[in-house]
Design an enzyme around this catalytic site. Structure first.
Site, short mmCIF file in Angstrom:
data_model
loop_
_atom_site.label_atom_id
_atom_site.label_comp_id
_atom_site.label_asym_id
_atom_site.label_seq_id
_atom_site.Cartn_x
_atom_site.Cartn_y
_atom_site.Cartn_z
N GLY A 1 2.10 1.32 3.50
CA GLY A 1 1.46 1.31 4.99
C GLY A 1 0.39 0.56 5.05
O GLY A 1 -0.16 -0.57 5.59
N HIS B 1 6.68 3.58 4.46
CA HIS B 1 6.22 4.99 5.06
C HIS B 1 5.08 4.72 3.15
O HIS B 1 5.27 3.92 1.74
CB HIS B 1 7.73 5.65 4.01
CG HIS B 1 7.34 6.43 3.03
ND1 HIS B 1 6.88 7.87 4.29
CD2 HIS B 1 7.25 7.35 2.05
CE1 HIS B 1 6.40 9.01 3.42
NE2 HIS B 1 7.03 8.40 2.08
N SER B 2 3.87 5.96 3.28
CA SER B 2 3.17 6.40 2.75
C SER B 2 1.90 5.00 2.19
O SER B 2 1.59 4.10 3.18
CB SER B 2 4.02 6.58 1.61
OG SER B 2 2.67 7.44 0.22
N TYR B 3 2.30 3.80 1.50
CA TYR B 3 1.35 3.20 0.01
C TYR B 3 2.21 1.70 0.78
O TYR B 3 1.19 0.85 0.99
CB TYR B 3 1.67 3.44 -1.45
CG TYR B 3 0.82 2.34 -1.78
CD1 TYR B 3 0.10 3.04 -2.13
CD2 TYR B 3 1.43 1.39 -1.73
CE1 TYR B 3 -1.37 1.76 -3.24
CE2 TYR B 3 0.44 -0.29 -2.42
CZ TYR B 3 -1.64 1.25 -2.72
OH TYR B 3 -1.70 0.21 -3.53
N THR C 1 4.78 6.17 8.31
CA THR C 1 4.82 7.29 8.39
C THR C 1 4.43 8.34 6.88
O THR C 1 3.96 7.44 5.88
CB THR C 1 6.41 7.56 7.65
OG1 THR C 1 6.89 6.91 6.69
CG2 THR C 1 7.31 7.28 9.23
#
Length: 393
Positions: free
Chosen positions: A296, A292-294, A320
């Site tokens: 990724g 998720h977010s960072y 995500t």
């Protein structure tokens, strides 16, 4: 209507400013002087004088909150959701209270990972000495021995820790929305081994040691009587300074320093470390990531540093609201091509679930997650999604 001490202190200055501004050009010099005075006033320090002590409970019960059967945080007596503005007009104090509650929530989620999800807490670095700073991750019993499939979870940046997607959603919505627990339980039910990363646990904080400054009289050859007079003046000066400091900043917080954890000093370092020491050593034929977010961005960095190894073990990746950028991270053509075939980024959107969303980057497909909330609870079935797309999204 309550008026704070800082408002009373500044009121005469504000009135004077208003009066001067009504005058003519001759008053410009006075206006400039007053503006200079205002610029020297530390409003944050003044507002601390209105605050109650920054002394908060260290348990949910102490805050008079508990999670109900639906996983919602509710006040024990009133049944109401968490109230941020507990003290009116004291934003800093309310924020500190919220942060203190957040630390308790973090420990509570850790307990759930161990007790409800049956995960083991594994200390890292694996060869850490007794005295050096340490972090940890969580793993299922079969994480390294499951021959078929392994699920790896990576959260985003900020205050969240292992097992969390968003502290805000845990506090304001429920545990299912804000934690990774639904992912973990479903993955384990479907036969996955599980590893939960902890990429924001990069350092420990300790209080800065007080440095003793040797006075000149301690090492001088001056007569004893003269040294005594100087020491007396020095002590009086220190006493006045301490009194002033107590008045100026009654809620002075301890000065802290950060001791970074070896080879885990950033989310990117952490992802590579866990890959090298755990994921790469696992028996699983197929490894699946949910990032998720960072998280990724951390996964893309892992690919850049361990491209061949990642390609040989990772089957699919569910991102995500990922903030990775293949251009800024200088991901090569072969990585971008692999991501197009094996990754998918679910993003906040009002479109129906899995509707294609246009992307400016030449990496992986972007599709709608049907939510404006950050964490991926609207697609909380990535284990099934990933397994059904082993040949690409």
């Amino acid at each position: 209507m309550s008026i704070s001490l800082s408002s009373l202190i500044l009121l005469p200055v504000w009135v004077s400013m208003a009066q001067i501004q009504q005058g003519g050009p001759d008053e410009k010099e006075k206006t400039t002087a007053l503006k200079d005075l205002l610029s020297r006033i530390d409003l944050d320090e003044l507002m601390k004088k209105d605050e109650p002590p920054l002394d908060f409970p260290d348990t949910l019960e102490g805050f008079e909150y508990a999670f109900n059967e639906k996983g919602q945080l509710r006040h024990i007596k009133t049944g109401e959701p968490f109230v941020f503005n507990y003290q009116e007009d004291l934003h800093r104090w309310n924020q500190k209270r919220y942060e203190a509650l957040g630390e308790i929530i973090t420990k509570y989620v850790y307990e759930l990972l161990e007790k409800d999800c049956n995960l083991k807490k594994i200390s890292i670095p694996v060869d850490a000495t007794e005295s050096e700073p340490k972090s940890f991750i969580f793993m299922s019993e079969d994480a390294l021995t499951n021959p078929q499939k392994l699920m790896v979870l990576i959260h985003g940046s900020g205050v969240v820790r292992a097992g969390q997607w968003a502290r805000r959603l845990i506090i304001n919505e429920d545990l299912d929305s804000g934690t990774q627990i639904p992912f973990i339980k479903r993955a384990m039910d479907e036969g996955y081994g599980v590893i939960v990363l902890n990429p924001n646990e990069n350092y420990i904080e300790v209080e800065k040691p007080k440095i003793h400054v040797q006075s000149s009289s301690e090492s001088s050859d001056e007569p004893a009587e003269k040294r005594e007079r100087k020491d007396k003046v020095s002590k009086e000066t220190k006493k006045r300074r301490d009194f002033y400091e107590k008045y100026r900043n009654p809620q002075r917080e301890k000065e802290m320093m950060q001791l970074y954890i070896r080879e885990n000093g950033s989310p990117e370092e952490h992802a590579v470390y866990v890959w090298d020491h755990f994921i790469a050593q696992s028996a699983a034929e197929n490894v699946f990531f949910v990032a998720h977010s960072y998280g990724g961005l951390a996964f893309v960095e892992l690919m850049i540093q361990r491209e061949a190894d990642v390609k040989s073990k990772v089957t699919a990746v569910a991102l995500t609201d990922s903030v990775h950028n293949v251009w800024h991270q200088e991901a090569g053509k072969t990585i971008r091509e692999w991501m197009r075939e094996n990754c998918c980024n679910w993003v906040s959107s009002s479109e129906p679930l899995d509707t294609s969303v246009e992307s400016m980057l030449p990496d992986c497909p972007r599709v709608s997650a049907v939510t404006v909330n950050s964490p991926p609870h609207s697609i909380y079935h990535p284990p099934a999604v990933a397994e059904s797309h082993t040949s690409g999204f």
